[in-house]
Design a protein around this motif. Structure first.
Motif, PDB file in Angstrom:
ATOM      1  N   SER A 368    -116.165  40.089  71.987  1.00  0.00           N
ATOM      2  CA  SER A 368    -117.296  39.074  72.352  1.00  0.00           C
ATOM      3  C   SER A 368    -118.405  39.815  72.446  1.00  0.00           C
ATOM      4  O   SER A 368    -118.816  41.016  72.436  1.00  0.00           O
ATOM      5  CB  SER A 368    -117.132  38.390  73.578  1.00  0.00           C
ATOM      6  OG  SER A 368    -117.990  37.490  73.791  1.00  0.00           O
ATOM      7  N   PRO A 369    -119.617  39.243  71.553  1.00  0.00           N
ATOM      8  CA  PRO A 369    -121.104  39.786  71.574  1.00  0.00           C
ATOM      9  C   PRO A 369    -121.581  40.280  72.604  1.00  0.00           C
ATOM     10  O   PRO A 369    -122.230  41.226  72.499  1.00  0.00           O
ATOM     11  CB  PRO A 369    -121.896  38.553  70.971  1.00  0.00           C
ATOM     12  CG  PRO A 369    -120.782  37.418  70.316  1.00  0.00           C
ATOM     13  CD  PRO A 369    -119.609  37.676  71.207  1.00  0.00           C
ATOM     14  N   GLN A 370    -121.248  39.623  73.952  1.00  0.00           N
ATOM     15  CA  GLN A 370    -121.839  40.200  75.254  1.00  0.00           C
ATOM     16  C   GLN A 370    -121.232  41.715  75.366  1.00  0.00           C
ATOM     17  O   GLN A 370    -121.881  42.222  76.300  1.00  0.00           O
ATOM     18  CB  GLN A 370    -121.631  39.317  76.337  1.00  0.00           C
ATOM     19  CG  GLN A 370    -120.463  39.186  76.850  1.00  0.00           C
ATOM     20  CD  GLN A 370    -119.721  37.910  76.387  1.00  0.00           C
ATOM     21  OE1 GLN A 370    -120.160  37.342  75.162  1.00  0.00           O
ATOM     22  NE2 GLN A 370    -118.731  37.264  77.018  1.00  0.00           N
ATOM     23  N   PHE A 371    -120.101  41.990  74.725  1.00  0.00           N
ATOM     24  CA  PHE A 371    -119.537  43.363  75.144  1.00  0.00           C
ATOM     25  C   PHE A 371    -120.161  44.518  74.075  1.00  0.00           C
ATOM     26  O   PHE A 371    -119.747  45.747  74.194  1.00  0.00           O
ATOM     27  CB  PHE A 371    -118.338  43.161  75.063  1.00  0.00           C
ATOM     28  CG  PHE A 371    -117.344  42.342  75.993  1.00  0.00           C
ATOM     29  CD1 PHE A 371    -117.475  42.716  77.363  1.00  0.00           C
ATOM     30  CD2 PHE A 371    -116.657  41.407  75.562  1.00  0.00           C
ATOM     31  CE1 PHE A 371    -117.115  41.749  78.249  1.00  0.00           C
ATOM     32  CE2 PHE A 371    -115.868  40.651  76.649  1.00  0.00           C
ATOM     33  CZ  PHE A 371    -116.289  40.906  78.146  1.00  0.00           C
ATOM     34  N   ARG A 372    -120.955  43.934  73.203  1.00  0.00           N
ATOM     35  CA  ARG A 372    -121.218  44.961  72.281  1.00  0.00           C
ATOM     36  C   ARG A 372    -122.562  45.753  72.778  1.00  0.00           C
ATOM     37  O   ARG A 372    -123.347  45.419  73.224  1.00  0.00           O
ATOM     38  CB  ARG A 372    -121.893  44.375  70.980  1.00  0.00           C
ATOM     39  CG  ARG A 372    -120.601  43.660  70.020  1.00  0.00           C
ATOM     40  CD  ARG A 372    -120.957  43.196  68.738  1.00  0.00           C
ATOM     41  NE  ARG A 372    -120.081  42.350  68.046  1.00  0.00           N
ATOM     42  CZ  ARG A 372    -119.129  42.875  67.189  1.00  0.00           C
ATOM     43  NH1 ARG A 372    -119.179  44.088  67.274  1.00  0.00           N
ATOM     44  NH2 ARG A 372    -118.118  42.187  66.816  1.00  0.00           N
ATOM     45  N   LEU A 373    -122.336  46.987  72.720  1.00  0.00           N
ATOM     46  CA  LEU A 373    -123.170  48.054  73.525  1.00  0.00           C
ATOM     47  C   LEU A 373    -124.103  48.869  72.518  1.00  0.00           C
ATOM     48  O   LEU A 373    -123.964  48.675  71.273  1.00  0.00           O
ATOM     49  CB  LEU A 373    -122.300  48.945  74.499  1.00  0.00           C
ATOM     50  CG  LEU A 373    -121.565  48.220  75.477  1.00  0.00           C
ATOM     51  CD1 LEU A 373    -120.747  49.325  76.217  1.00  0.00           C
ATOM     52  CD2 LEU A 373    -122.339  47.350  76.339  1.00  0.00           C
ATOM     53  N   THR A 374    -125.069  49.549  73.017  1.00  0.00           N
ATOM     54  CA  THR A 374    -125.799  50.493  72.079  1.00  0.00           C
ATOM     55  C   THR A 374    -125.166  51.491  71.371  1.00  0.00           C
ATOM     56  O   THR A 374    -124.344  51.961  72.042  1.00  0.00           O
ATOM     57  CB  THR A 374    -126.998  50.944  72.815  1.00  0.00           C
ATOM     58  OG1 THR A 374    -127.651  49.956  73.559  1.00  0.00           O
ATOM     59  CG2 THR A 374    -127.826  51.718  72.078  1.00  0.00           C
TER      60      THR A 374
END
Length: 443
Positions: A368-374
């Motif tokens: 999910s997009p909110q799990f994508r980190l730097t």
């Protein structure tokens, strides 16, 4: 073949419990409806299957159900008491999953409640929830009280009802019958210890080269994990084919002498019914009972003498020390009312032990997009390389017991240990990428 059932009043007899347990295992029965079981310190003893009974009511339980472990069972405690034990059973058939309520009942002969209100309440509950009910009881009836004028389709669901010829060791005889359901699916299983490890390693070596080995971001990490999981699982399934569960289970203490005594006692019982001379039958019955006790003691003594390691001894100690209580039944909600189905009960457990938790859909195919980190920097990758390398990963894998129970993915330690040399290079890349990104793959 439907569910194979049996019903008996054991008259609190230890020997009767022993005979029932032997038959339940040998003939691969599914459900035993039991009244007046053998009791020791308010606990039901002498029965070898999964037991369901009410241990919370005052007084000794006079009804219980013994059920095959392969049948999913949910007790219904709000309608249970010492004389009545209901439970929901879940069946997987060719037509899909279905549910029914089974109930073992003892109706005391000196009871003033001829209508037995608890049973009527259970029937009302089944009507509300749309579940069929199957009740087996010792009614202590002394005359015909049934008001039925015919036998309908529901009545025909009970077939092959008959008194068993088995010597029950109780003053009641065993009653056998079949519950007809749509083709029950055969039980299948895999025996991990019987895996052909040469075939497993050969298939891993041929298929793992197709797994992507370049892992630099979350998307490729997910793809690699799914690919490795599928490779291991497929190789295991091919090297360890499914087996169909056999229809019989061996009773460890049963022997040829007991078989002969059982046959003799049956013959003498039938002969006594014809000529009225019960002396020989009672003598044979006593000998049969004595030999059963001797066989069980000797079998248990031999089993204990054969324990050769601390792990096995500790496991037996835990089993004997455990108080054999019922399964989790239908729980009370915040309003003090009990739920009426399994999913709502599971939701109560989740809300109680994991408040404010979020359920992630099992069909989540990508992060999910909110799990994508730097994106990790060079220092992140350096720490990942220092932390995960071939030596410590192999050590971690080999530290587990080979056949420790697997998680949801079905992969147990032996699958990694046997293919260690082939799998470890890919695991190194997976662990390093997961650590550097601070992200756990969904598979």
């Amino acid at each position: 073949m439907g569910l194979r059932c049996i019903q008996i009043n054991l008259q609190h007899a230890k020997a009767a419990s022993t005979v029932l347990s032997h038959r339940f295992n040998k003939e691969h029965l599914d459900i035993a409806f039991i009244q007046e079981p053998y009791i020791v310190k308010d606990q039901i003893k002498g029965l070898s299957g999964e037991l369901i009974y009410d241990s919370s009511s005052e007084g000794r339980p006079r009804a219980c159900i013994m059920i095959n472990k392969s049948i999913i069972t949910i007790p219904i405690p709000q309608y249970a008491n010492k004389d009545m034990v209901p439970a929901i059973i879940q069946l997987h058939t060719s037509e899909g999953r279905s549910e029914a309520v089974i109930c073992s009942v003892y109706l005391a002969g000196d009871s003033a409640d001829l209508s037995f209100t608890p049973l009527q309440d259970l029937i009302d509950y089944c009507g509300r929830t749309g579940r069929q009910i199957i009740t087996s009881c010792d009614a202590n009836a002394h005359h015909t009280v049934w008001g039925s004028s015919n036998i309908n389709k529901r009545g025909n669901a009970i077939q092959n009802w008959h008194f068993s010829t088995e010597t029950s060791m109780s003053d009641h005889r065993q009653i056998s019958f079949d519950i007809c359901i749509e083709s029950k699916l055969p039980l299948t299983y895999r025996q991990p210890r019987a895996t052909n490890w040469d075939d497993y390693c050969l298939e891993i070596s041929q298929t793992i080269r197709n797994c992507p080995n370049s892992i630099r971001d979350i998307d490729s990490l997910e793809i690699s994990c799914n690919s490795l999981n599928a490779t291991i699982t497929t190789a295991y399934h091919n090297a360890c084919p499914e087996k169909t569960k056999s229809g019989t289970r061996k009773t460890p203490w049963w022997n040829a002498k007991l078989s002969k005594l059982r046959t003799l006692t049956r013959k003498l019982f039938n002969k006594a019914k014809r000529n009225g001379d019960w002396t020989s039958y009672r003598t044979s019955l006593t000998n049969y009972n004595t030999e059963i006790r001797r066989a069980k003691r000797e079998s248990w003594k031999k089993f204990c003498n054969d324990l050769s390691d601390i792990q096995s001894s500790a496991r037996i100690h835990r089993i004997l020390a455990k108080e054999h209580t019922n399964h989790i039944g239908l729980l009370k909600n915040t309003d003090g009312m009990r739920e009426e189905n399994g999913p709502d009960t599971l939701q109560i457990l989740t809300d109680t032990h994991f408040p404010n938790s979020v359920v992630i859909p099992s069909d989540l195919s990508s992060p999910s997009p909110q799990f994508r980190l730097t994106r990790p920097n060079r220092e992140d990758w350096k720490r990942a390389r220092d932390m995960f390398y071939e030596g410590n990963i192999k050590w971690a894998i080999n530290s587990f017991d080979p056949y420790k129970s697997p998680g949801e993915d079905g992969i147990f330690p032996a699958l990694l240990q046997k293919g260690n040399e082939l799998i470890t290079p890919m695991l190194i890349n997976i662990f390093r990428t997961s650590y550097a990104w601070g992200y756990l793959p969904t598979s």
